[in-house]
Design a protein around this motif. Structure first.
Motif, PDB file in Angstrom:
ATOM      1  N   GLY A   1       0.800  -1.220   0.000  1.00 10.60           N
ATOM      2  CA  GLY A   1       0.000   0.000   0.000  1.00 10.60           C
ATOM      3  C   GLY A   1       0.831   1.267   0.000  1.00 10.60           C
ATOM      4  N   ARG A   2       2.140   1.141  -0.226  1.00  5.85           N
ATOM      5  CA  ARG A   2       3.019   2.303  -0.177  1.00  5.85           C
ATOM      6  C   ARG A   2       3.915   2.366  -1.408  1.00  5.85           C
ATOM      7  NH1 ARG A   2       5.322   2.566   6.074  1.00  5.85           N
ATOM      8  NH2 ARG A   2       3.284   2.750   7.122  1.00  5.85           N
ATOM      9  N   THR A   3       4.264   3.568  -1.816  1.00  5.67           N
ATOM     10  CA  THR A   3       5.246   3.741  -2.880  1.00  5.67           C
ATOM     11  C   THR A   3       6.606   3.282  -2.373  1.00  5.67           C
ATOM     12  OG1 THR A   3       4.082   5.597  -3.884  1.00  5.67           O
ATOM     13  CG2 THR A   3       6.441   5.448  -4.307  1.00  5.67           C
ATOM     14  N   CYS A   4       7.334   2.577  -3.225  1.00  2.00           N
ATOM     15  CA  CYS A   4       8.679   2.139  -2.863  1.00  2.00           C
ATOM     16  C   CYS A   4       9.590   2.253  -4.082  1.00  2.00           C
ATOM     17  CB  CYS A   4       8.667   0.712  -2.311  1.00  2.00           C
ATOM     18  SG  CYS A   4       7.992  -0.537  -3.430  1.00  2.00           S
ATOM     19  N   VAL A   5      10.865   1.990  -3.885  1.00  5.09           N
ATOM     20  CA  VAL A   5      11.866   2.227  -4.928  1.00  5.09           C
ATOM     21  C   VAL A   5      12.592   0.941  -5.288  1.00  5.09           C
ATOM     22  CG1 VAL A   5      14.042   3.410  -5.466  1.00  5.09           C
ATOM     23  CG2 VAL A   5      12.213   4.626  -4.267  1.00  5.09           C
ATOM     24  N   LEU A   6      12.781   0.719  -6.605  1.00  4.98           N
ATOM     25  CA  LEU A   6      13.617  -0.354  -7.123  1.00  4.98           C
ATOM     26  C   LEU A   6      14.799   0.272  -7.846  1.00  4.98           C
ATOM     27  CD1 LEU A   6      10.909  -2.766  -8.599  1.00  4.98           C
ATOM     28  CD2 LEU A   6      12.197  -3.050  -6.472  1.00  4.98           C
ATOM     29  N   ASN A   7      15.941  -0.421  -7.820  1.00  4.73           N
ATOM     30  CA  ASN A   7      17.131   0.158  -8.440  1.00  4.73           C
ATOM     31  C   ASN A   7      18.130  -0.952  -8.750  1.00  4.73           C
ATOM     32  OD1 ASN A   7      18.948   1.994  -9.431  1.00  4.73           O
ATOM     33  ND2 ASN A   7      19.504   2.892  -7.457  1.00  4.73           N
ATOM     34  N   GLY A   8      18.907  -0.745  -9.802  1.00  6.53           N
ATOM     35  CA  GLY A   8      20.032  -1.621 -10.098  1.00  6.53           C
ATOM     36  C   GLY A   8      19.747  -2.723 -11.091  1.00  6.53           C
ATOM     37  N   HIS A   9      20.784  -3.551 -11.302  1.00  7.35           N
ATOM     38  CA  HIS A   9      20.705  -4.704 -12.200  1.00  7.35           C
ATOM     39  C   HIS A   9      20.475  -5.975 -11.381  1.00  7.35           C
ATOM     40  CE1 HIS A   9      23.034  -1.736 -14.545  1.00  7.35           C
ATOM     41  NE2 HIS A   9      22.506  -2.326 -15.614  1.00  7.35           N
ATOM     42  N   PRO A  10      19.681  -6.901 -11.882  1.00 10.09           N
ATOM     43  CA  PRO A  10      19.434  -8.136 -11.134  1.00 10.09           C
ATOM     44  C   PRO A  10      20.563  -9.148 -11.292  1.00 10.09           C
ATOM     45  CG  PRO A  10      18.278  -8.226 -13.211  1.00 10.09           C
ATOM     46  CD  PRO A  10      18.919  -6.856 -13.146  1.00 10.09           C
TER      47      PRO A  10
ATOM     48  N   THR B   1      23.740  -4.242 -18.634  1.00 18.58           N
ATOM     49  CA  THR B   1      23.749  -3.252 -19.703  1.00 18.58           C
ATOM     50  C   THR B   1      22.859  -2.080 -19.316  1.00 18.58           C
ATOM     51  OG1 THR B   1      23.334  -2.897 -22.081  1.00 18.58           O
ATOM     52  CG2 THR B   1      21.830  -4.353 -20.933  1.00 18.58           C
ATOM     53  N   GLY B   2      23.256  -0.862 -19.687  1.00 22.13           N
ATOM     54  CA  GLY B   2      22.468   0.326 -19.377  1.00 22.13           C
ATOM     55  C   GLY B   2      22.753   0.842 -17.981  1.00 22.13           C
ATOM     56  N   ALA B   3      22.539   2.154 -17.795  1.00 19.97           N
ATOM     57  CA  ALA B   3      22.778   2.793 -16.505  1.00 19.97           C
ATOM     58  C   ALA B   3      21.618   2.544 -15.558  1.00 19.97           C
ATOM     59  CB  ALA B   3      22.986   4.292 -16.696  1.00 19.97           C
ATOM     60  N   ALA B   4      21.936   2.329 -14.285  1.00 17.84           N
ATOM     61  CA  ALA B   4      20.908   2.109 -13.272  1.00 17.84           C
ATOM     62  C   ALA B   4      20.484   3.430 -12.652  1.00 17.84           C
ATOM     63  CB  ALA B   4      21.423   1.169 -12.189  1.00 17.84           C
ATOM     64  N   ALA B   5      19.192   3.570 -12.363  1.00 21.41           N
ATOM     65  CA  ALA B   5      18.651   4.756 -11.707  1.00 21.41           C
ATOM     66  C   ALA B   5      17.454   4.329 -10.877  1.00 21.41           C
ATOM     67  CB  ALA B   5      18.231   5.807 -12.736  1.00 21.41           C
ATOM     68  N   PRO B   6      17.191   5.005  -9.747  1.00 17.26           N
ATOM     69  CA  PRO B   6      16.045   4.623  -8.907  1.00 17.26           C
ATOM     70  C   PRO B   6      14.723   4.765  -9.666  1.00 17.26           C
ATOM     71  CG  PRO B   6      17.529   6.121  -7.737  1.00 17.26           C
ATOM     72  CD  PRO B   6      17.966   6.123  -9.172  1.00 17.26           C
ATOM     73  N   VAL B   7      13.845   3.788  -9.482  1.00 18.36           N
ATOM     74  CA  VAL B   7      12.523   3.805 -10.091  1.00 18.36           C
ATOM     75  C   VAL B   7      11.483   3.734  -8.976  1.00 18.36           C
ATOM     76  CG1 VAL B   7      10.908   2.596 -11.604  1.00 18.36           C
ATOM     77  CG2 VAL B   7      13.338   2.693 -12.202  1.00 18.36           C
ATOM     78  N   LYS B   8      10.677   4.798  -8.828  1.00 15.30           N
ATOM     79  CA  LYS B   8       9.602   4.787  -7.836  1.00 15.30           C
ATOM     80  C   LYS B   8       8.418   3.997  -8.396  1.00 15.30           C
ATOM     81  CE  LYS B   8      10.304   8.934  -5.021  1.00 15.30           C
ATOM     82  NZ  LYS B   8       9.673  10.198  -4.557  1.00 15.30           N
TER      83      LYS B   8
ATOM     84  N   VAL C   1      12.636  -5.625 -15.826  1.00 18.45           N
ATOM     85  CA  VAL C   1      13.988  -5.895 -16.292  1.00 18.45           C
ATOM     86  C   VAL C   1      13.873  -6.875 -17.454  1.00 18.45           C
ATOM     87  CG1 VAL C   1      15.092  -5.502 -14.048  1.00 18.45           C
ATOM     88  CG2 VAL C   1      14.367  -7.820 -14.677  1.00 18.45           C
ATOM     89  N   LYS C   2      14.866  -6.847 -18.347  1.00 19.90           N
ATOM     90  CA  LYS C   2      14.889  -7.781 -19.477  1.00 19.90           C
ATOM     91  C   LYS C   2      16.115  -8.668 -19.367  1.00 19.90           C
ATOM     92  CE  LYS C   2      14.642  -8.072 -24.548  1.00 19.90           C
ATOM     93  NZ  LYS C   2      14.471  -7.319 -25.809  1.00 19.90           N
ATOM     94  N   LEU C   3      15.910  -9.965 -19.567  1.00 19.91           N
ATOM     95  CA  LEU C   3      16.981 -10.954 -19.534  1.00 19.91           C
ATOM     96  C   LEU C   3      17.175 -11.492 -20.942  1.00 19.91           C
ATOM     97  CD1 LEU C   3      15.666 -13.061 -16.477  1.00 19.91           C
ATOM     98  CD2 LEU C   3      16.950 -10.900 -16.419  1.00 19.91           C
TER      99      LEU C   3
ATOM    100  N   THR D   1      22.478 -11.471 -20.322  1.00 21.61           N
ATOM    101  CA  THR D   1      22.623 -10.016 -20.326  1.00 21.61           C
ATOM    102  C   THR D   1      21.377  -9.425 -19.685  1.00 21.61           C
ATOM    103  OG1 THR D   1      23.970 -10.055 -22.334  1.00 21.61           O
ATOM    104  CG2 THR D   1      22.924  -7.962 -21.769  1.00 21.61           C
ATOM    105  N   VAL D   2      21.557  -8.515 -18.723  1.00 21.13           N
ATOM    106  CA  VAL D   2      20.411  -7.976 -17.985  1.00 21.13           C
ATOM    107  C   VAL D   2      20.380  -6.455 -18.083  1.00 21.13           C
ATOM    108  CG1 VAL D   2      20.466  -9.905 -16.365  1.00 21.13           C
ATOM    109  CG2 VAL D   2      21.648  -7.791 -15.772  1.00 21.13           C
ATOM    110  N   THR D   3      19.179  -5.905 -18.182  1.00 20.39           N
ATOM    111  CA  THR D   3      19.005  -4.461 -18.123  1.00 20.39           C
ATOM    112  C   THR D   3      18.820  -4.038 -16.672  1.00 20.39           C
ATOM    113  OG1 THR D   3      16.605  -4.554 -18.298  1.00 20.39           O
ATOM    114  CG2 THR D   3      17.846  -4.484 -20.361  1.00 20.39           C
ATOM    115  N   ALA D   4      19.017  -2.747 -16.415  1.00 24.70           N
ATOM    116  CA  ALA D   4      18.679  -2.200 -15.099  1.00 24.70           C
ATOM    117  C   ALA D   4      17.162  -2.115 -14.971  1.00 24.70           C
ATOM    118  CB  ALA D   4      19.303  -0.822 -14.939  1.00 24.70           C
ATOM    119  N   VAL D   5      16.678  -2.027 -13.741  1.00 30.47           N
ATOM    120  CA  VAL D   5      15.245  -1.838 -13.522  1.00 30.47           C
ATOM    121  C   VAL D   5      14.771  -0.591 -14.263  1.00 30.47           C
ATOM    122  CG1 VAL D   5      13.470  -1.399 -11.796  1.00 30.47           C
ATOM    123  CG2 VAL D   5      15.345  -2.937 -11.253  1.00 30.47           C
TER     124      VAL D   5
END
Length: 232
Positions: A122-131, A152-159, A168-170, A222-226
């Motif tokens: 029930g709350r906003t939260c943040v995901l970040n980084g590569h898996p 691959t690609g730069a990681a940035a926080p995602v609310k 993410v794409k694998l 190969t993995v993308t960032a969130v």
């Protein structure tokens, strides 16, 4: 998928035995890919045979029918938590599902998969980084084989707002040929019923494809960032 659907009998048995042996040699301590709470959060798409899950974790449901179209952004985030920042999403606040990507390398294996994370809290939260990614031998997280990850690609926080999604794409080393297929490298193709995908600070999540199994070569992904935008 001709390759995946063609895997039968002894081929599957060999794959399961290979995955178990790989764990013994490659996984120090024999542990699985754990969540921050000490277990693996299963996806709603995982079959009942894959029963290892975090005690007390919420029961996953089916994918929401109102999923965003490819390339569209996730729902807008709600107001941030007190203090001006949203906390990192916990493992229990996420439901993970996986499907084959529309854009993937040519071949007869899985090629690429998109993993979707839905905020079921029930709350906003943040995901970040590569898996990080591990193949779950026989669908069992404790029998996992860690894959070599190429970010691959730069990681940035995602609310991610309540009910919102991130992805993410694998992309795997593709299986070639017909029937049992072959790997260009000369290694043997491997099939995993499920994958264990771990996000930094947000636990590990067991996912199965909505159609078929994960077939790949060389245990490399190969993995993308969130991302707040669903990959194609």
């Amino acid at each position: 998928m001709r390759y995946v659907n063609g895997m039968r009998g002894s081929a599957v048995a060999v794959v399961v035995a290979s995955a178990a042996l790989a764990v013994a040699g490659c996984q120090p301590g024999g542990g699985g890919a754990d969540t921050a709470e000490g277990g693996v959060t299963p996806s709603g798409a995982v079959s009942s045979a894959a029963s290892s899950s975090t005690p007390g974790a919420p029961k996953p449901g089916s994918s929401a029918s109102g999923s965003s179209a490819p390339g569209s952004s996730s729902p807008a985030a709600s107001a941030p938590a007190p203090g001006g920042t949203a906390a990192t999403c916990s493992a229990g606040s996420l439901k993970a599902t996986a499907r084959q990507a529309a854009v993937r390398p040519a071949g007869t294996g899985t090629g690429a998969a998109v993993v979707e994370f839905t905020n079921v809290s029930g709350r906003t939260c943040v995901l970040n980084g590569h898996p990080t990614v591990a193949g779950a031998g026989n669908g069992s997280p404790e029998m996992n084989v860690p894959l070599t990850v190429k970010p691959t690609g730069a990681a940035a926080p995602v609310k991610v707002a309540p009910g919102g999604k991130a992805w993410v794409k694998l992309t795997f080393v593709q299986v070639q040929g017909e029937a049992d297929g072959y790997c260009v490298s000369g290694s043997a193709p491997v099939v995993y019923p499920t994958m264990v995908v771990r996000l930094p600070g947000s636990g590990a999540h067991q996912v199965a494809l909505d159609d078929g199994q994960f077939a790949e070569c060389d245990d490399t992904v190969t993995v993308t960032a969130v991302s707040a935008v669903r990959p194609s």
